[in-house]
Design a protein around this motif. Structure first.
Motif, PDB file in Angstrom:
ATOM      1  N   ILE A 118     -11.968  -4.467   8.703  1.00  0.00           N
ATOM      2  CA  ILE A 118     -12.310  -5.577   8.418  1.00  0.00           C
ATOM      3  C   ILE A 118     -11.473  -6.191   7.252  1.00  0.00           C
ATOM      4  O   ILE A 118     -11.000  -7.428   7.394  1.00  0.00           O
ATOM      5  CB  ILE A 118     -14.140  -5.592   7.630  1.00  0.00           C
ATOM      6  N   ARG A 121      -8.216  -7.115   8.952  1.00  0.00           N
ATOM      7  CA  ARG A 121      -8.344  -8.599   9.525  1.00  0.00           C
ATOM      8  C   ARG A 121      -8.591  -9.656   8.516  1.00  0.00           C
ATOM      9  O   ARG A 121      -8.061 -10.736   8.899  1.00  0.00           O
ATOM     10  CB  ARG A 121      -9.791  -8.761  10.340  1.00  0.00           C
ATOM     11  N   ALA A 122      -9.385  -9.529   7.240  1.00  0.00           N
ATOM     12  CA  ALA A 122      -9.329 -10.454   6.518  1.00  0.00           C
ATOM     13  C   ALA A 122      -7.922 -10.876   5.846  1.00  0.00           C
ATOM     14  O   ALA A 122      -7.737 -12.061   5.390  1.00  0.00           O
ATOM     15  CB  ALA A 122     -10.053 -10.152   5.290  1.00  0.00           C
ATOM     16  N   VAL A 123      -6.900 -10.193   5.742  1.00  0.00           N
ATOM     17  CA  VAL A 123      -5.559 -10.289   5.247  1.00  0.00           C
ATOM     18  C   VAL A 123      -4.629 -10.852   6.112  1.00  0.00           C
ATOM     19  O   VAL A 123      -3.496 -11.152   5.720  1.00  0.00           O
ATOM     20  CB  VAL A 123      -5.124  -9.109   4.193  1.00  0.00           C
ATOM     21  N   MET A 124      -4.907 -10.578   7.405  1.00  0.00           N
ATOM     22  CA  MET A 124      -3.938 -10.911   8.541  1.00  0.00           C
ATOM     23  C   MET A 124      -3.787 -12.626   8.347  1.00  0.00           C
ATOM     24  O   MET A 124      -4.626 -13.335   8.005  1.00  0.00           O
ATOM     25  CB  MET A 124      -4.584 -10.662   9.738  1.00  0.00           C
ATOM     26  N   LEU A 126      -3.921 -16.262   9.666  1.00  0.00           N
ATOM     27  CA  LEU A 126      -4.925 -16.796  10.376  1.00  0.00           C
ATOM     28  C   LEU A 126      -4.517 -17.427  11.847  1.00  0.00           C
ATOM     29  O   LEU A 126      -5.048 -17.370  12.787  1.00  0.00           O
ATOM     30  CB  LEU A 126      -5.774 -18.101   9.582  1.00  0.00           C
ATOM     31  N   PRO A 130      -5.002 -16.019  20.784  1.00  0.00           N
ATOM     32  CA  PRO A 130      -6.064 -14.874  21.025  1.00  0.00           C
ATOM     33  C   PRO A 130      -4.956 -13.699  21.432  1.00  0.00           C
ATOM     34  O   PRO A 130      -5.616 -12.430  21.333  1.00  0.00           O
ATOM     35  CB  PRO A 130      -6.689 -15.796  22.128  1.00  0.00           C
ATOM     36  N   LEU A 213     -19.309  -7.429  15.788  1.00  0.00           N
ATOM     37  CA  LEU A 213     -19.278  -7.804  14.434  1.00  0.00           C
ATOM     38  C   LEU A 213     -18.550  -8.959  14.342  1.00  0.00           C
ATOM     39  O   LEU A 213     -18.412  -9.613  13.437  1.00  0.00           O
ATOM     40  CB  LEU A 213     -18.465  -6.808  13.504  1.00  0.00           C
ATOM     41  N   GLY A 214     -17.709  -9.554  15.608  1.00  0.00           N
ATOM     42  CA  GLY A 214     -17.214 -10.614  15.403  1.00  0.00           C
ATOM     43  C   GLY A 214     -15.774 -10.368  15.138  1.00  0.00           C
ATOM     44  O   GLY A 214     -14.863 -11.506  14.783  1.00  0.00           O
ATOM     45  N   LEU A 215     -15.162  -9.382  14.961  1.00  0.00           N
ATOM     46  CA  LEU A 215     -14.079  -9.085  14.219  1.00  0.00           C
ATOM     47  C   LEU A 215     -12.763  -8.575  15.204  1.00  0.00           C
ATOM     48  O   LEU A 215     -11.908  -8.113  14.802  1.00  0.00           O
ATOM     49  CB  LEU A 215     -13.962  -7.816  13.054  1.00  0.00           C
ATOM     50  N   GLU A 219     -11.748 -15.743  20.005  1.00  0.00           N
ATOM     51  CA  GLU A 219     -12.149 -16.520  21.215  1.00  0.00           C
ATOM     52  C   GLU A 219     -10.995 -17.415  21.692  1.00  0.00           C
ATOM     53  O   GLU A 219     -10.096 -17.654  20.792  1.00  0.00           O
ATOM     54  CB  GLU A 219     -13.171 -17.314  20.509  1.00  0.00           C
ATOM     55  N   LYS A 229     -21.980  -8.972  22.705  1.00  0.00           N
ATOM     56  CA  LYS A 229     -22.557  -9.901  21.692  1.00  0.00           C
ATOM     57  C   LYS A 229     -23.722 -10.712  22.191  1.00  0.00           C
ATOM     58  O   LYS A 229     -24.763 -11.076  21.554  1.00  0.00           O
ATOM     59  CB  LYS A 229     -21.590 -10.837  20.976  1.00  0.00           C
TER      60      LYS A 229
ATOM     61  N   SER B 388      -5.927 -23.479  12.687  1.00  0.00           N
ATOM     62  CA  SER B 388      -7.066 -22.587  12.925  1.00  0.00           C
ATOM     63  C   SER B 388      -8.168 -22.954  12.197  1.00  0.00           C
ATOM     64  O   SER B 388      -8.018 -23.830  11.332  1.00  0.00           O
ATOM     65  CB  SER B 388      -6.652 -20.999  12.328  1.00  0.00           C
ATOM     66  N   ALA B 393     -18.258 -14.694  10.541  1.00  0.00           N
ATOM     67  CA  ALA B 393     -18.359 -13.803  11.624  1.00  0.00           C
ATOM     68  C   ALA B 393     -20.000 -13.679  11.607  1.00  0.00           C
ATOM     69  O   ALA B 393     -20.455 -13.347  10.357  1.00  0.00           O
ATOM     70  CB  ALA B 393     -17.805 -12.337  11.348  1.00  0.00           C
ATOM     71  N   GLU B 399     -19.778 -19.946  15.652  1.00  0.00           N
ATOM     72  CA  GLU B 399     -18.803 -19.500  16.388  1.00  0.00           C
ATOM     73  C   GLU B 399     -18.567 -20.116  17.729  1.00  0.00           C
ATOM     74  O   GLU B 399     -17.840 -20.584  18.241  1.00  0.00           O
ATOM     75  CB  GLU B 399     -19.115 -18.014  16.731  1.00  0.00           C
ATOM     76  N   VAL B 403     -15.747 -22.618  19.390  1.00  0.00           N
ATOM     77  CA  VAL B 403     -15.085 -22.568  20.669  1.00  0.00           C
ATOM     78  C   VAL B 403     -15.290 -23.828  21.458  1.00  0.00           C
ATOM     79  O   VAL B 403     -14.323 -24.347  21.896  1.00  0.00           O
ATOM     80  CB  VAL B 403     -15.906 -21.364  21.336  1.00  0.00           C
ATOM     81  N   VAL B 419     -10.882 -18.284  14.248  1.00  0.00           N
ATOM     82  CA  VAL B 419     -10.992 -17.085  13.267  1.00  0.00           C
ATOM     83  C   VAL B 419     -12.463 -16.613  12.928  1.00  0.00           C
ATOM     84  O   VAL B 419     -12.830 -17.731  12.165  1.00  0.00           O
ATOM     85  CB  VAL B 419      -9.962 -17.029  12.435  1.00  0.00           C
ATOM     86  N   THR B 420     -12.899 -15.658  13.157  1.00  0.00           N
ATOM     87  CA  THR B 420     -14.058 -15.309  12.422  1.00  0.00           C
ATOM     88  C   THR B 420     -13.796 -14.397  11.439  1.00  0.00           C
ATOM     89  O   THR B 420     -13.139 -13.456  11.632  1.00  0.00           O
ATOM     90  CB  THR B 420     -15.213 -14.863  13.320  1.00  0.00           C
ATOM     91  N   LEU B 421     -14.543 -14.455  10.177  1.00  0.00           N
ATOM     92  CA  LEU B 421     -14.094 -13.734   9.137  1.00  0.00           C
ATOM     93  C   LEU B 421     -15.418 -13.297   8.290  1.00  0.00           C
ATOM     94  O   LEU B 421     -16.488 -14.029   8.294  1.00  0.00           O
ATOM     95  CB  LEU B 421     -13.289 -14.556   8.054  1.00  0.00           C
ATOM     96  N   SER B 425     -14.581 -12.856   2.580  1.00  0.00           N
ATOM     97  CA  SER B 425     -13.208 -12.972   2.682  1.00  0.00           C
ATOM     98  C   SER B 425     -13.193 -14.387   2.903  1.00  0.00           C
ATOM     99  O   SER B 425     -11.986 -15.128   2.517  1.00  0.00           O
ATOM    100  CB  SER B 425     -12.800 -12.301   4.070  1.00  0.00           C
ATOM    101  N   ARG B 429     -10.887 -17.201   0.353  1.00  0.00           N
ATOM    102  CA  ARG B 429      -9.860 -18.310   1.142  1.00  0.00           C
ATOM    103  C   ARG B 429     -10.246 -19.656   0.511  1.00  0.00           C
ATOM    104  O   ARG B 429      -9.322 -20.354   0.197  1.00  0.00           O
ATOM    105  CB  ARG B 429      -9.749 -18.064   2.469  1.00  0.00           C
TER     106      ARG B 429
END
Lengths: 269, 553
Positions: A118, A121-124, A126, A130, A213-215, A219, A229, B388, B393, B399, B403, B419-421, B425, B429
């Motif tokens: 998590i 993913r948060a620091v990646m 944006l 896909p 978890l949506g991570l 999409e 999901k 983006s 999330a 979500e 889309v 992007v879902t966070l 987080s 941001r």
């Protein structure tokens, strides 16, 4: 190879082949939104119905299977190679190096990997496409999933290092990496194969967990995780049974992998 | 009439004794059933709080769960009727706001006591206001009253009359007292002594809060019966919406506030008499672009996001009707602007929701030098328009909206990465690093008055999301919004305030710093065992008239 394993292999091959033929079997694609029939049950036009924003569920299952089934082995390969490098070398070198490597492995094992993913993913950045998100997700899984395999391979290498044929080779003057590559590594192959096969279903399930978890995969690209999901809001199995297809497929594929790798597990043990 | 009754009575007298006893028994049973129900109370109401209440001190309330408890236990001087949106007398029989908007005089009811028996007087009101405005308390409710530097003066004219004077005009002053639960100046039980219909009887941390009828509650119904009817309210702390829904279906709880459209439809399919759609709520979902000067985004992207034409084009290319119909199953309305049509007085009725038109969007973009190149929108320097949208999330509807916007914008050649966070987080941001391009989030509005939105619209504010903490307004239109918001906040003239806030809404519509997407409908579920419930759009949707609810078959 037993008959059951042959059947399992054939079925796995069939699943992979069908998913690879997604472009022909579902020409509408996985992202197109048929908004007028959003949330529709199965029909001639949409064999598994449409999801909540009108995307063809059959197409999404096919493409999702392709992504999960092709990238999970890639992640498994990455993790197995890392495990071979760390575990194999640690076991071969022994002494302080083995202790240091195993301490590092234990440290990795103790990390709460879900929170780590998590955070990563948060620091990646944006703005990743896909497809890039798919590669990143599975790479992260591969990079974090080598630890258990490394311990197994370290123990295996250590036993090989002290085997008679290795002692004999050493007595003949073969030393260092040459000894490792020629005499130790070939004997590690069965364990490596087993670790590789064992990792695949683990990574499939990990990606599914991240997807819930949506991570996981971004999409509109589907994966088994994002497809699962849909089951979140279901209150009874009989409500919309066609939504269970990705779950059934996941269970079937993981079971097939178990059949396929049962022999490998014996070798690893 | 009289004669007929006498005749009827004499007939009973001639009836066989057995029939007479039977009738007498029926009458007695009937009296016991109807009258007894009132005498014994209206049963126990059960519903879920979605989080642990942070406090039982009404002056420190800052979360939904505590707010619900304050609503049910606190006695207020004036109460806004959640159905009519009009103010009604509470502990104050009457009140008068001064012409300059700085002062208010309340005439209080006499003979009222707190739940522990301590008498209520103007002294309690003075104490409450002093506590409320004490900077050391950091009362979120008190913040609404802080109109300028200086002290608040309270003057007890008599035990039933009090005057309160603020250092500067406070817009909508009387309405703000709807949130101020009076606490006792003398009760040994402090904030646990209440003037509202219920009192906290038991609290099990992480599990439940039990409220019981306040025996000293001052209010009676039209027939003179003491309110509330209910004996008690059991509030279970339950964050999981699926579990809440299951418990409602099993009959373990009686109400659900703010029901998701998906659950609403599922419940409607099996028990249509248990679901209520009160129409558009005050809540909105919106998207905005990052316009912060120091944000770590490429300069050419910041230029797009700061362009009015770009923002308007994105708004025009977004199909709000589809968002309402598909994501919210028709239980939402395309949003017009910052004020929902549900806010009857403050909504600017001249404005209409932006119609969906990709063609108009492309024309708007051309004005800024954007052009299509092989289906890809590019700016005048040849940069492909890619950005983006981040959202939290786990929020399914957001979500899905992201889309759908992704596909809508694809039609004008804009490529969107969704992007879902995780929420922390995302907030980091949004408020600290400003490392994002566009965000899709919701706005929960609990206050009808625009004063509640000061922190959103003032360019200097932390919550001016698209470009917060500006030392001086960076654009002419933001300067105008600042001026108009301050003007309406310092005026006691409702007409002038409305005029100013109408103009704010027009500017926001034209400039689109927030691209308002939809207003969700206020959906709720009420068990058939609950009588007297009339769900509304305002918080608390289903139990706003809790004192008049009863539970029984």
């Amino acid at each position: 190879m037993t008959a059951w394993r042959r059947i399992a292999c054939a079925l796995l091959l069939l699943v992979v082949s069908v998913s690879l033929a997604a472009n022909w079997l579902a020409p509408g694609g996985y992202a197109r939104q048929y908004r007028e029939v959003a949330g529709a049950p199965p029909s001639a036009a949409h064999w598994l119905g449409t999801d909540e924003i009108g995307r063809d569920r059959f197409a999404r299952v096919l493409y999702g299977t392709r992504i999960s089934l092709l990238l999970a082995p890639a992640a498994a390969l990455l993790s197995t190679l890392m495990a071979a490098f760390v575990g194999g070398l640690a076991g071969y070198m022994g002494g302080i190096w083995a202790r240091l490597a195993m301490a590092a492995t234990d440290l990795f094992l103790s990390l709460p990997w879900l929170f780590l993913l998590i955070t990563m993913r948060a620091v990646m950045p944006l703005n990743v496409s896909p497809m890039a998100s798919v590669l990143v997700t599975f790479s992260m899984l591969g990079l974090l999933g080598w630890t258990s395999a490394a311990r197994v391979l370290c123990a295996r290498t250590r036993s090989l290092r002290d085997a008679d044929f290795v002692r004999q080779a050493r007595a003949s003057g073969i030393r260092g990496m040459r000894l490792f590559w020629i005499h130790v590594m070939p004997n590690l192959k069965p364990a490596l194969y087993a670790q590789f096969w064992i990792s695949i279903p683990v990574f499939i399930l990990s990606e599914a967990n991240l997807g819930i978890l949506g991570l996981g995969v971004a999409e509109p690209m589907p994966s088994w995780g994002s497809l699962l999901k849909e089951l979140e809001g279901l209150t009874s199995i009989g409500e919309e049974p066609w939504k269970f297809v990705p779950l059934i497929l996941l269970v079937v594929v993981v079971t097939l992998f178990q059949f396929v790798l049962s022999k490998q597990e014996e070798v690893a043990a | 009439m009289m004669r007929r009754q006498i005749v009827s009575s004499s007939r009973v007298g001639r009836a066989p004794r057995a029939v007479f006893f039977l009738l007498a028994s029926l009458v007695a049973f009937g009296w016991l059933f109807v009258g007894g129900a009132v005498a014994q109370g209206g049963g126990e109401l059960r519903f879920c709080l979605r989080s642990e209440p942070k406090t039982f001190d009404p002056l420190k309330v800052d979360d939904d769960a505590s707010e619900s408890i304050r609503y049910l236990t606190g006695g207020v001087l004036v109460r806004m009727n959640r159905q009519t949106q009009a103010l009604e007398p509470g502990l104050a029989e009457s009140w008068e706001v001064s012409k300059d908007g700085r002062g208010i005089v309340f005439k209080l009811r006499s003979g009222i006591a707190f739940s522990d028996g301590t008498p209520f007087s103007a002294e309690d009101v003075a104490y409450t206001v002093q506590q409320l405005m004490d900077p050391a308390l950091h009362s979120p409710t008190g913040d609404s009253f802080r109109s300028g530097p200086g002290k608040v003066e309270t003057k007890i004219i008599s035990p039933t009359q009090i005057s309160i004077t603020f250092p500067a005009a406070v817009a909508g002053l009387d309405r703000l007292f709807d949130q101020v639960a009076i606490v006792s100046a003398h009760s040994p039980k402090k904030e646990m002594a209440v003037l509202g219909p219920f009192v906290v009887a038991d609290y099990k941390a992480g599990a439940s809060v039990l409220l019981k009828r306040n025996p000293n509650y001052w209010k009676s119904d039209a027939q003179g019966r003491k309110l509330p009817y209910l004996d008690s309210i059991e509030l279970d702390i339950q964050a999981n919406r699926d579990v809440e829904m299951l418990r409602f279906k099993r009959g373990e709880i009686d109400l659900i506030n703010s029901l998701d459209s998906e659950y609403f439809d599922k419940l409607a399919a099996t028990s249509p008499q248990q679901v209520r759609d009160a129409g558009p709520s005050l809540d909105s979902e919106q998207m905005w672009f990052n316009e912060v000067a120091k944000a770590p985004i490429p300069a050419y992207k910041r230029a797009w996001f700061r362009s009015q034409n770009f923002r308007r084009a994105i708004s025009e290319a977004t199909n709000r009707d589809d968002l309402s119909r598909v994501v919210f199953h028709g239980h939402a309305q395309p949003a017009v602007g910052p004020v929902s049509p549900a806010n009857k007085f403050w909504f600017n009725a001249k404005l209409k929701a932006e119609p969906y038109s990709p063609e108009t969007a492309l024309k708007t973009l051309q004005a800024d030098g954007f052009h299509l190149d092989s289906g890809v929108l590019k700016d005048r320097d040849g940069n492909a328009v890619v950005f983006s949208i981040i959202t939290n999330a786990g929020n399914k509807s957001r979500e899905q909206m992201a889309v759908m916007i992704q596909e809508d914008l694809q039609k004008i050649g804009v490529h969107v990465n969704v992007v879902t966070l995780d929420f922390p987080s995302l907030i980091a941001r949004m408020t600290q690093t400003f490392d994002y391009e566009a965000i899709l989030l919701g706005l929960t509005n609990v206050d009808l008055d625009p004063n509640g939105e000061m922190n959103l619209w003032l360019s200097s504010s932390d919550n001016h999301q698209w470009n917060p903490q500006q030392k001086t307004p960076e654009t002419a239109w933001e300067a105008e919004i600042d001026k108009l918001m301050r003007a309406q906040a310092s005026s006691a003239d409702a007409g002038k305030r409305k005029e100013a806030f109408d103009r704010v809404q027009e500017i926001v519509y034209e400039q689109a710093p927030f691209i308002f997407l939809i207003n969700k409908n206020a959906l709720s579920a009420v068990s058939t065992t609950v009588h007297g419930a009339h769900p509304v759009i305002l918080h608390p949707q289903t139990f706003w008239n809790a004192e008049q609810l009863t539970v029984g078959k």
